[in-house]
Design a protein around this motif. Sequence first.
Motif, PDB file in Angstrom:
ATOM      1  N   THR A  79      -4.903 -42.929  17.431  1.00 31.48           N
ATOM      2  CA  THR A  79      -5.228 -44.300  17.798  1.00 31.48           C
ATOM      3  C   THR A  79      -5.415 -45.162  16.546  1.00 31.48           C
ATOM      4  OG1 THR A  79      -7.599 -43.763  17.904  1.00 31.48           O
ATOM      5  CG2 THR A  79      -6.331 -43.644  19.957  1.00 31.48           C
ATOM      6  N   SER A  83      -4.848 -40.923  21.914  1.00 30.51           N
ATOM      7  CA  SER A  83      -4.619 -41.566  23.203  1.00 30.51           C
ATOM      8  C   SER A  83      -3.127 -41.506  23.506  1.00 30.51           C
ATOM      9  CB  SER A  83      -5.114 -43.009  23.189  1.00 30.51           C
ATOM     10  OG  SER A  83      -5.010 -43.590  24.480  1.00 30.51           O
ATOM     11  N   SER A  84      -2.717 -42.113  24.614  1.00 32.18           N
ATOM     12  CA  SER A  84      -1.300 -42.163  24.978  1.00 32.18           C
ATOM     13  C   SER A  84      -0.963 -43.544  25.510  1.00 32.18           C
ATOM     14  CB  SER A  84      -0.975 -41.115  26.043  1.00 32.18           C
ATOM     15  OG  SER A  84       0.371 -41.244  26.468  1.00 32.18           O
ATOM     16  N   GLY A  85       0.141 -44.097  24.985  1.00 37.44           N
ATOM     17  CA  GLY A  85       0.586 -45.406  25.440  1.00 37.44           C
ATOM     18  C   GLY A  85       1.742 -45.334  26.413  1.00 37.44           C
ATOM     19  N   GLU A 120       3.610 -45.268  29.747  1.00 33.27           N
ATOM     20  CA  GLU A 120       3.287 -45.744  31.091  1.00 33.27           C
ATOM     21  C   GLU A 120       3.348 -44.594  32.081  1.00 33.27           C
ATOM     22  OE1 GLU A 120       2.221 -48.614  32.237  1.00 33.27           O
ATOM     23  OE2 GLU A 120       2.170 -49.517  30.234  1.00 33.27           O
ATOM     24  N   GLN A 129      -1.817 -49.540  29.007  1.00 29.85           N
ATOM     25  CA  GLN A 129      -1.963 -48.094  29.013  1.00 29.85           C
ATOM     26  C   GLN A 129      -2.444 -47.572  27.664  1.00 29.85           C
ATOM     27  OE1 GLN A 129      -1.663 -45.945  31.596  1.00 29.85           O
ATOM     28  NE2 GLN A 129      -2.369 -44.369  30.173  1.00 29.85           N
ATOM     29  N   GLY A 130      -3.567 -46.842  27.676  1.00 33.08           N
ATOM     30  CA  GLY A 130      -4.095 -46.214  26.472  1.00 33.08           C
ATOM     31  C   GLY A 130      -4.962 -47.101  25.608  1.00 33.08           C
ATOM     32  N   VAL A 131      -5.030 -48.398  25.911  1.00 32.76           N
ATOM     33  CA  VAL A 131      -5.805 -49.336  25.087  1.00 32.76           C
ATOM     34  C   VAL A 131      -7.193 -49.525  25.697  1.00 32.76           C
ATOM     35  CG1 VAL A 131      -5.947 -51.699  24.213  1.00 32.76           C
ATOM     36  CG2 VAL A 131      -3.745 -50.519  24.274  1.00 32.76           C
ATOM     37  N   THR A 175       1.657 -48.439  20.365  1.00 27.18           N
ATOM     38  CA  THR A 175       1.350 -49.615  21.177  1.00 27.18           C
ATOM     39  C   THR A 175       0.736 -50.717  20.329  1.00 27.18           C
ATOM     40  OG1 THR A 175       0.980 -48.243  23.143  1.00 27.18           O
ATOM     41  CG2 THR A 175       0.052 -50.456  23.172  1.00 27.18           C
ATOM     42  N   GLY A 225      -6.140 -48.389  20.466  1.00 25.37           N
ATOM     43  CA  GLY A 225      -5.078 -47.848  21.291  1.00 25.37           C
ATOM     44  C   GLY A 225      -4.109 -47.021  20.471  1.00 25.37           C
TER      45      GLY A 225
END
Length: 303
Positions: free
Chosen positions: A123, A46-48, A50, A194-196, A163, A159
């Motif tokens: 993640t 995933s990506s945290g 913003e 974001q991403g969570v 993060t 996530g």
Amino acid sequence: MRKNIPIIILSLLFSIVLWVSITLSNEYYTTYNFPLKLVDFPKGYSSGVEIPKDVSVKLKGQGWKLFALNLGSRSNYKVSVGKGRGKKVLNLSTFLGENQWLSSDVEVISIQPKFVSIKVERTRTKKLKVIPQLKLAFKPGYGLATEIKISPDTIVVTGPRSTMRKLNSILTNEIVLNGLDKATQKEISFMDIQGVTYPIDKTTITLDVQKIVEKNIENLSVDVLNVPKNREVVLLPNKITVSIRGGIDVLGKLTKDQFKASVNYRDIIRDTLGSIQPKIILPENTTLLFTQPERVQYVIKKY
């Protein structure tokens, strides 16, 4: 004249429909904002970072087709992350083919922002406490009689590792409740991070709102603790009145044996005033207002 009114109304309506039809048949330029959504992450990634919440798209097309974009809920502008991990720069204009609902009927002139930079990372799953964000206002004389109940009060979220390392709890979106005067239950959604991702969309809060009243517990005996075998302590007086505050339903169920008043012999021998303040143990969800008397005198007898 009255007989002609329906004909006049119909003529006006027909004229309006005809004008709108001709007007919307022309071509126009307009700009819409669509929610930006990253999709197709590699499994376990995933990506945290913003990213902009919306993408601004300038469009050209017939008025009817542009108007149709305003009907119903606004579609997401989906951007496929694809394979690989680490830092990536995504050109948003290259994803028109994945958003055919947008490009099939209208011409896309420009997209802002043009690029989005993200970091794709593994993640992590973590169990976190739910913290509700509440702004509560009660009617005069009312308040919370017991603690706020949250169900569920913890959730397991997933996530990006960077993060998740910083997350110690999950906040809900803020909710404002005014004029509370009775028990209330509300569902609250979680704050977007974001991403969570969350296993559920909402948590439920229960507010036990009651009329707040006062009550006196009279003739409560004061115990003396930790008295040596060769000593006796006489309290003057040995019974007190305790005044408390709480919800009307809570106080209505209380009995005297749920209250404890005591003094400790060790505190008595350290005292220099000749009197001591009893320690009061109250039932849950009650508040001590005062005791009468506030302090008691004592006499120590030796054997």
